[in-house]
Enzyme design. Structure first.
Site, short mmCIF file in Angstrom:
data_model
loop_
_atom_site.label_atom_id
_atom_site.label_comp_id
_atom_site.label_asym_id
_atom_site.label_seq_id
_atom_site.Cartn_x
_atom_site.Cartn_y
_atom_site.Cartn_z
N LYS A 44 -3.62 18.83 5.07
CA LYS A 44 -2.39 18.32 4.47
C LYS A 44 -2.72 17.20 3.49
O LYS A 44 -3.82 16.66 3.50
CB LYS A 44 -1.46 17.80 5.56
CG LYS A 44 -2.01 16.63 6.36
CD LYS A 44 -1.04 16.18 7.43
CE LYS A 44 -1.60 14.99 8.22
NZ LYS A 44 -0.63 14.50 9.21
N ARG A 138 10.01 11.41 17.04
CA ARG A 138 9.77 11.72 15.64
C ARG A 138 10.04 13.21 15.46
O ARG A 138 11.13 13.66 15.72
CB ARG A 138 8.32 11.32 15.28
CG ARG A 138 8.06 11.15 13.80
CD ARG A 138 6.61 10.80 13.52
NE ARG A 138 5.70 11.89 13.90
CZ ARG A 138 4.43 11.97 13.51
NH1 ARG A 138 3.92 11.02 12.75
NH2 ARG A 138 3.68 12.97 13.89
N TYR A 266 -1.91 -12.15 -12.85
CA TYR A 266 -0.51 -12.51 -12.68
C TYR A 266 -0.34 -13.65 -11.68
O TYR A 266 -0.95 -13.66 -10.61
CB TYR A 266 0.30 -11.31 -12.18
CG TYR A 266 0.55 -10.26 -13.24
CD1 TYR A 266 1.26 -10.56 -14.39
CD2 TYR A 266 0.09 -8.96 -13.07
CE1 TYR A 266 1.50 -9.59 -15.36
CE2 TYR A 266 0.33 -7.98 -14.02
CZ TYR A 266 1.03 -8.30 -15.17
OH TYR A 266 1.26 -7.35 -16.12
N MET A 314 -1.41 -3.00 -11.75
CA MET A 314 -1.13 -1.57 -11.72
C MET A 314 -2.32 -0.75 -12.21
O MET A 314 -2.66 0.29 -11.64
CB MET A 314 0.10 -1.25 -12.57
CG MET A 314 0.45 0.23 -12.58
SD MET A 314 1.90 0.60 -13.57
CE MET A 314 3.20 -0.11 -12.55
#
EC number: 5.1.1.1
Length: 372
Positions: A44, A138, A266, A314
């Site tokens: 997966k 779940r 930043y 980013m």
């Protein structure tokens, strides 16, 4: 160095993710040797970020006998690639394309009466694994509805609408083999099997264990173990030395000499403690580096670990390269198996207060992929 030359280096270099299929092979052999029954290779999330098809083929060649995925959308490419082994998909909405699943011999998990009705009404005769909630609240059928689900499945089976070939559950605390919730889950799963048999079902496949339990608790193995993270070198139980299969590198695309006290990134969350060289790597949180690792992470450059300074952005990170610096275009190892001193995925996960699974599955599409 001129801006034009820097731009040329940037254009010629990209972050690269390398996958070591030999590591996948070694892990598969080890896990197949630990499993009491068959081994399902769970591929997966694109094989935990390592490439579903490559991991599937490698695992099948080294001890796995079947495949597992979450959604049916993950199953179709495996069938289209010619992999004809048993294949299970266990997380789908009630209106999924059950008819296509039956036509392509994809087994499906059924966690509710609503799912059961939809599967029974679809064309073809589906192969079904009834899914019980073994204690996670779940996915899987609540124990209160399990008896009715089994009886309804048996009636559908007698009508020729489907065949119940399996019963499955999932352990919520297998990463800690001593946790009492594992005993509760084993008891609930044993009860679920008794109820299924009492309803007239004869499931050949019975599976509860994933990687951690496959490595630590034979009582959970039953006829089949589902292993995904372990294939690529992640052991949630921290009991077994597996082989990490992923290496991420990035080129140094800019180098600058700065004074002590220079603010970086930043928010100026870091200021240099002394005169040093700062290197820029074109990889950031959009590519899968967890921003939460800012201020703690390291990378390997010229055989020496260097700190990531300032906030992870980013698209880029800044690395303190020290007094000597490096040349443009040199490669930094962001993480790897750790055999050459580089940080590992486990370390990045610890720096970000997360798990290895999140790191390896988060590597973005901009990163170039290759096989080692």
């Amino acid at each position: 160095m001129t801006l034009a030359l820097v731009t040329e280096v940037v254009a010629a270099s990209r972050p690269r993710l390398s996958v070591d299929l030999d590591a996948v092979a070694r892990n598969t052999r080890l896990l197949a040797g630990r499993a009491s029954g068959e081994l399902m290779a769970v591929v997966k999330a694109d094989g935990f970020g390592h490439g579903a098809l490559d991991v599937a083929r490698t695992a099948l060649a080294h001890g796995a006998t079947r495949l597992g995925v979450t959604s049916l959308d993950e199953a179709w490419p495996l069938r289209e690639a010619g992999l004809g082994v048993p294949l299970l998909s266990w997380l789908n909405p009630a209106d999924a394309d059950w008819g296509r699943a039956a036509a392509h011999d994809v087994d499906v998990a059924v966690p509710s009466l609503t799912h059961l009705a939809a599967v029974a009404a679809a064309p073809g005769r589906a192969r079904v694994h009834l899914h019980v909630d073994a204690g996670m609240a779940r996915d899987g059928a609540d124990p209160a509805s399990w008896t009715l689900l089994c009886r309804s499945a048996r009636r559908a089976e007698q009508r020729g609408q489907l065949t119940v070939v399996g019963v499955m559950g999932h352990l919520g605390c297998a990463d800690d083999p001593t946790d009492d919730c594992n005993a509760l889950a084993r008891t609930r799963f044993a009860w679920a099997l008794e109820v299924a048999r009492a309803a007239g079902l004869r499931p050949r496949d019975r599976h509860l264990a994933a990687t951690a339990a496959t490595l630590t608790d034979p009582r959970t193995h039953h006829t089949l173990s589902r292993v995904g993270a372990g294939l690529v070198g992640i052991d949630p139980s921290r009991t077994t030395a597996l082989h990490p299969a992923m290496t991420l590198t990035a080129p140094v695309v800019q180098v600058r000499r700065v004074r002590a006290g220079t603010p970086v990134g930043y928010g100026h969350s870091h200021r240099t403690h002394e005169a040093t060289h700062l290197g820029l790597l074109p990889v950031g949180y959009a590519d899968g580096l967890p921003r939460a690792a800012s201020g703690r992470a390291e990378v390997l450059v010229r055989g020496v670990r260097r700190p990531v300074v300032g906030r992870i952005s980013m698209d880029q990170v800044v690395v303190d390269l020290g007094e000597r610096g490096v040349d443009l275009g040199e490669s930094a190892t962001v993480f790897g198996p750790g055999t050459h001193g580089e940080p590992t995925v486990a370390e990045w996960a610890a720096w970000a207060d997360t798990i290895e699974h999140e790191v390896v599955t988060g590597i973005g599409a901009r990163v170039e992929r290759s096989l080692a």
